[in-house]
Every structure is written in C-alpha cells, then in structure tokens.
Design a protein around this motif. Structure first.
Motif, PDB file in Angstrom:
ATOM      1  N   LEU A  79       0.843  -1.213   0.000  1.00  0.00           N
ATOM      2  CA  LEU A  79       0.000   0.000   0.000  1.00  0.00           C
ATOM      3  C   LEU A  79       0.868   1.250   0.000  1.00  0.00           C
ATOM      4  CD1 LEU A  79      -2.809  -0.728   2.637  1.00  0.00           C
ATOM      5  CD2 LEU A  79      -3.189  -0.028   0.267  1.00  0.00           C
ATOM      6  N   ARG A  80       1.870   1.238   0.855  1.00  0.00           N
ATOM      7  CA  ARG A  80       2.757   2.408   0.953  1.00  0.00           C
ATOM      8  C   ARG A  80       3.506   2.666  -0.348  1.00  0.00           C
ATOM      9  NH1 ARG A  80       5.848   1.730   6.777  1.00  0.00           N
ATOM     10  NH2 ARG A  80       4.236   2.596   8.111  1.00  0.00           N
ATOM     11  N   LYS A  81       3.797   1.591  -1.069  1.00  0.00           N
ATOM     12  CA  LYS A  81       4.533   1.742  -2.336  1.00  0.00           C
ATOM     13  C   LYS A  81       3.580   2.012  -3.500  1.00  0.00           C
ATOM     14  CE  LYS A  81       8.659   0.785  -0.727  1.00  0.00           C
ATOM     15  NZ  LYS A  81       9.644   1.834  -0.566  1.00  0.00           N
ATOM     16  N   GLY A  82       2.276   1.992  -3.210  1.00  0.00           N
ATOM     17  CA  GLY A  82       1.289   2.279  -4.254  1.00  0.00           C
ATOM     18  C   GLY A  82       1.185   1.168  -5.294  1.00  0.00           C
ATOM     19  N   ILE A  83       1.444  -0.073  -4.866  1.00  0.00           N
ATOM     20  CA  ILE A  83       1.405  -1.195  -5.817  1.00  0.00           C
ATOM     21  C   ILE A  83      -0.006  -1.784  -5.882  1.00  0.00           C
ATOM     22  CG2 ILE A  83       2.329  -3.529  -6.262  1.00  0.00           C
ATOM     23  CD1 ILE A  83       4.902  -2.436  -4.763  1.00  0.00           C
ATOM     24  N   ASP A  84      -0.468  -2.037  -7.093  1.00  0.00           N
ATOM     25  CA  ASP A  84      -1.793  -2.626  -7.290  1.00  0.00           C
ATOM     26  C   ASP A  84      -1.724  -4.109  -6.885  1.00  0.00           C
ATOM     27  OD1 ASP A  84      -4.062  -3.822  -8.265  1.00  0.00           O
ATOM     28  OD2 ASP A  84      -3.783  -3.173 -10.349  1.00  0.00           O
TER      29      ASP A  84
END
Ligand code: DC
Length: 224
Positions: free
Chosen positions: A45-50
C-alpha cells in the motif's frame, strides 16, 4: 522437536484472541501469521502497488523484510526494521492483505519465516493454512469458525467500542467477500485439514473456546 498447535479459520472467528490465550496458558509463543500478511500488505500500500498486479507484487515483495519480535510477551511485527504493529488492524490493510496474500511469492517468503519459528519454539500459530501447509505435522490442529452473522456482530461491536462508524450489513458483506476470496484462491486456500478438530465459537465465549482447545490439547498429551 518443539510442540506446535495450529489454529486456522475465517476472519472474525476469534482466532487471535483465543490462540493468544491458549499460548499464554501453555507458556508457548503465539504466532499471528495474519499480521505478517498484513505487514506485507502495508508495504505494498505504501509503495502504491496494485495488489492484483501479480508481477509487480512478486517483484516488489522481495524488498520487504518482515520479522517478528516479542515485547512484554506480545508479538510485534517489524517491516524493514520499523515496528508497524499499530497500523496492521486497519480495514484497508486487512482487505489489501486478503488480495496480496494470494500471491505465491508472498506466501513462500512468509511460510519460510513461520516454519523457522516453529522449528525452535513451542508455538500456537494461527492463520488460514497452518494445519494444511505450514505445519502439516502439528501436534494439534483446530479449525475455529463461527457463523457470518456472529462474526459480523463481533466486529461491529469492536469498531463501535473504539468510536468508529460501522454498518453491520456492510461488515457482514465484507466478511462474506473475504471468506469467498480466502477459500477459493488457487494457492493455499482456507480449508479444514482432514485431521483438524472443528470448534464452532458461535455459541461460545472466549473463555469457553480457550478451555475447549486446552482440553483437546490435554487429551493429545495423554494419548501420546
Ligand atoms: O487473520 P487476518 O485477518 O489478520 O489475516 C489477514 C489476511 O491474510 C486474510 O485475509 C488472509 C491472509 N492470511 C493468509 O492468507 N494466510 C495466513 N496464514 C494468515 C492470513
């Protein structure tokens, strides 16, 4: 060989509270594997990964160093050295974990950590695949469950007690959705191991469920 008790079951059956108590009574360490999957979800989530992008999850999950430690007898989860325990119970993190935990790369990494803990310590370990995949030789396997209505109600009370807004029907729908995802995924789906004992907590309080598991463990020890 250290002793292991595996407790699997769906979200909201009371696994962590009951497993923690059983561990406390027996002097074993409690290993909350859901918290490890949640820490990985927080990382993504923090890395913005789907989470549905399997390739991205498989590649980037290698950057997450997850380990556990014990402070005052409580498990804390470290993500690249940071204690992320306070962030793990958020709904957003749980929902992400339910999706990202279906990724085989994520599972391989965390199952290794779980098995290495059980090699050196007496453990009560809870999760979804402990009796089936992580510790197939566990000394006692429990499948802990409760009806969707009871589980939703417990979660509702937990949230409203904390002053958070909650809608019972929405919680029940989320639980159904999460059950469906956890039980139908291709890799290590949630299911009762053939040699697991079913404990339905719909009509039990925490004390009764804890005592039921301790009694089952006592029987196993006598039989051995
Ligand atoms: O038990 P929990 O709600 O903290 O678990 C969060 C998510 O992690 C859950 O949706 C399924 C996944 N999980 C898993 O796949 N395998 C485990 N051993 C534990 C949890």
């Amino acid at each position: 060989m250290p002793i292991s008790i595996a407790i699997d079951g769906p979200a909201g059956a009371g696994k962590s509270t009951i497993a923690r108590r059983v561990a406390g009574k027996l002097g074993f360490i409690y290993v909350d594997t859901g918290a490890m999957y949640r820490a990985m979800a927080l990382f993504l989530l923090r890395k913005g990964i789907d989470p549905t992008d399997a390739e991205a999850v498989s590649g980037r999950c290698r950057e997450a160093q997850i380990s556990i430690a014990y402070r005052d007898g409580e498990q804390v989860v470290l993500l690249n050295g940071e204690d992320v325990t306070p962030f793990l119970r958020a709904e957003e993190v749980g929902n992400m974990a339910s999706v990202s935990s279906a990724n085989p790369q994520v599972r391989v990494k965390l199952v290794e950590l779980q098995q290495s803990l059980a090699r050196t310590e007496n453990v009560v370990m809870d999760g979804r695949d402990i009796g089936t995949v992580v510790l197939p030789q566990a000394d006692l396997k429990i499948y802990l469950t409760a009806s969707v209505e009871v589980r939703a109600n417990r979660r509702y009370l937990e949230l409203t007690k904390k002053g958070e807004a909650a809608v019972l029907s929405e919680i029940a729908a989320e639980i159904r959705e999460r059950d469906e995802r956890d039980m139908t995924r291709a890799v290590s789906p949630l299911k009762q191991a053939e040699d697991a004992v079913l404990v339905d907590t719909s009509q039990m309080d925490i004390e009764q469920a804890t005592d039921a598991i301790l009694a089952l463990y006592g029987q196993r020890v006598e039989e051995a």
